[in-house]
Design a protein around this motif. Structure first.
Motif, PDB file in Angstrom:
ATOM      1  N   GLU A 139       0.825  -1.208   0.000  1.00 32.17           N
ATOM      2  CA  GLU A 139       0.000   0.000   0.000  1.00 32.17           C
ATOM      3  C   GLU A 139       0.869   1.271   0.000  1.00 32.17           C
ATOM      4  N   GLN A 140       1.982   1.243   0.732  1.00 35.01           N
ATOM      5  CA  GLN A 140       2.900   2.386   0.722  1.00 35.01           C
ATOM      6  C   GLN A 140       3.390   2.656  -0.704  1.00 35.01           C
ATOM      7  N   ILE A 141       3.815   1.599  -1.375  1.00 31.30           N
ATOM      8  CA  ILE A 141       4.335   1.747  -2.744  1.00 31.30           C
ATOM      9  C   ILE A 141       3.240   2.227  -3.686  1.00 31.30           C
ATOM     10  N   MET A 142       2.051   1.630  -3.603  1.00 32.93           N
ATOM     11  CA  MET A 142       0.954   2.013  -4.494  1.00 32.93           C
ATOM     12  C   MET A 142       0.546   3.474  -4.276  1.00 32.93           C
ATOM     13  N   ARG A 143       0.459   3.890  -3.022  1.00 30.19           N
ATOM     14  CA  ARG A 143       0.078   5.281  -2.729  1.00 30.19           C
ATOM     15  C   ARG A 143       1.164   6.254  -3.179  1.00 30.19           C
ATOM     16  N   ALA A 144       2.424   5.871  -3.015  1.00 36.22           N
ATOM     17  CA  ALA A 144       3.521   6.730  -3.464  1.00 36.22           C
ATOM     18  C   ALA A 144       3.515   6.851  -4.987  1.00 36.22           C
ATOM     19  N   LEU A 145       3.204   5.753  -5.668  1.00 38.56           N
ATOM     20  CA  LEU A 145       3.182   5.783  -7.136  1.00 38.56           C
ATOM     21  C   LEU A 145       1.994   6.561  -7.698  1.00 38.56           C
ATOM     22  N   SER A 159      10.998   9.953  -0.946  1.00 39.39           N
ATOM     23  CA  SER A 159      10.443  10.935  -0.016  1.00 39.39           C
ATOM     24  C   SER A 159       8.978  10.607   0.309  1.00 39.39           C
ATOM     25  N   LYS A 160       8.211  10.249  -0.722  1.00 35.73           N
ATOM     26  CA  LYS A 160       6.803   9.881  -0.521  1.00 35.73           C
ATOM     27  C   LYS A 160       6.698   8.641   0.363  1.00 35.73           C
ATOM     28  N   LEU A 161       7.593   7.676   0.143  1.00 31.31           N
ATOM     29  CA  LEU A 161       7.581   6.458   0.962  1.00 31.31           C
ATOM     30  C   LEU A 161       7.867   6.770   2.429  1.00 31.31           C
ATOM     31  N   GLN A 162       8.801   7.677   2.672  1.00 35.34           N
ATOM     32  CA  GLN A 162       9.126   8.039   4.055  1.00 35.34           C
ATOM     33  C   GLN A 162       7.946   8.715   4.735  1.00 35.34           C
ATOM     34  N   ASN A 163       7.168   9.476   3.977  1.00 35.94           N
ATOM     35  CA  ASN A 163       5.998  10.150   4.549  1.00 35.94           C
ATOM     36  C   ASN A 163       4.857   9.187   4.833  1.00 35.94           C
ATOM     37  N   LEU A 164       4.879   8.028   4.180  1.00 32.48           N
ATOM     38  CA  LEU A 164       3.833   7.034   4.374  1.00 32.48           C
ATOM     39  C   LEU A 164       4.322   5.925   5.305  1.00 32.48           C
ATOM     40  N   THR A 171       2.358   3.732  10.678  1.00 33.06           N
ATOM     41  CA  THR A 171       1.272   4.361  11.439  1.00 33.06           C
ATOM     42  C   THR A 171       0.427   5.267  10.544  1.00 33.06           C
ATOM     43  N   GLU A 172       1.058   5.927   9.593  1.00 36.16           N
ATOM     44  CA  GLU A 172       0.312   6.792   8.669  1.00 36.16           C
ATOM     45  C   GLU A 172      -0.621   5.954   7.800  1.00 36.16           C
ATOM     46  N   ILE A 173      -0.161   4.821   7.322  1.00 37.46           N
ATOM     47  CA  ILE A 173      -1.006   3.930   6.519  1.00 37.46           C
ATOM     48  C   ILE A 173      -2.185   3.437   7.358  1.00 37.46           C
TER      49      ILE A 173
END
Length: 135
Positions: A6-12, A24-29, A32-34
């Motif tokens: 889900e982290q990868i899909m949301r970052a993409l 950078s997007k992956l680090q923000n996700l 706990t954020e997910i």
């Protein structure tokens, strides 16, 4: 694995233009954020906004809040041991605090060693009336 996916899909989905932006997007996700995003999405689903669910939630909420209050009070009555720091930041003594069963007095005091089980009220030297505590 589902969270990583889900982290990868949301970052993409943000269509990053470089690998650095993607990282950078992956680090923000974070994990706990997910979880927060998932919970928010679940709460916004139609099923959770339906009238029967909202009525049930409204009906059981006071009972649940009362249960939480009782659990917290029971934990205070059981008491807790804390490490006591001296002026040199050493943690060689302990401090114990517990609420009286009638919920009117906090009993506390120093201990030489960590207690095994509950510490009786009469062995704690100091006390503070709850009504004396300023809100």
């Amino acid at each position: 694995m589902q969270v990583v996916k889900e982290q990868i899909m949301r970052a993409l989905t943000t269509k990053p233009s470089s690998l650095d932006q993607f990282k950078s997007k992956l680090q923000n996700l974070s994990y706990t954020e997910i979880l927060k995003i998932r919970q928010s999405e679940r709460m916004n689903q139609e099923d959770f906004q339906s009238r029967p669910i909202l009525e049930l939630k409204e009906k059981i909420q006071p009972e649940i809040l009362e249960l939480i209050k009782q659990q917290r009070l029971n934990r205070l009555v059981e008491g807790t041991c804390f490490r006591k720091l001296n002026s040199r930041r050493r943690q060689d003594k302990f401090w114990y605090c517990r609420l009286s069963p009638n919920h009117k007095v906090l009993h506390y005091g120093d201990l030489e060693e960590s207690p095994q089980g509950e510490v009786p009220h009469d062995s704690l030297q100091d006390k503070c009336n709850i009504w004396e505590i300023n809100p």
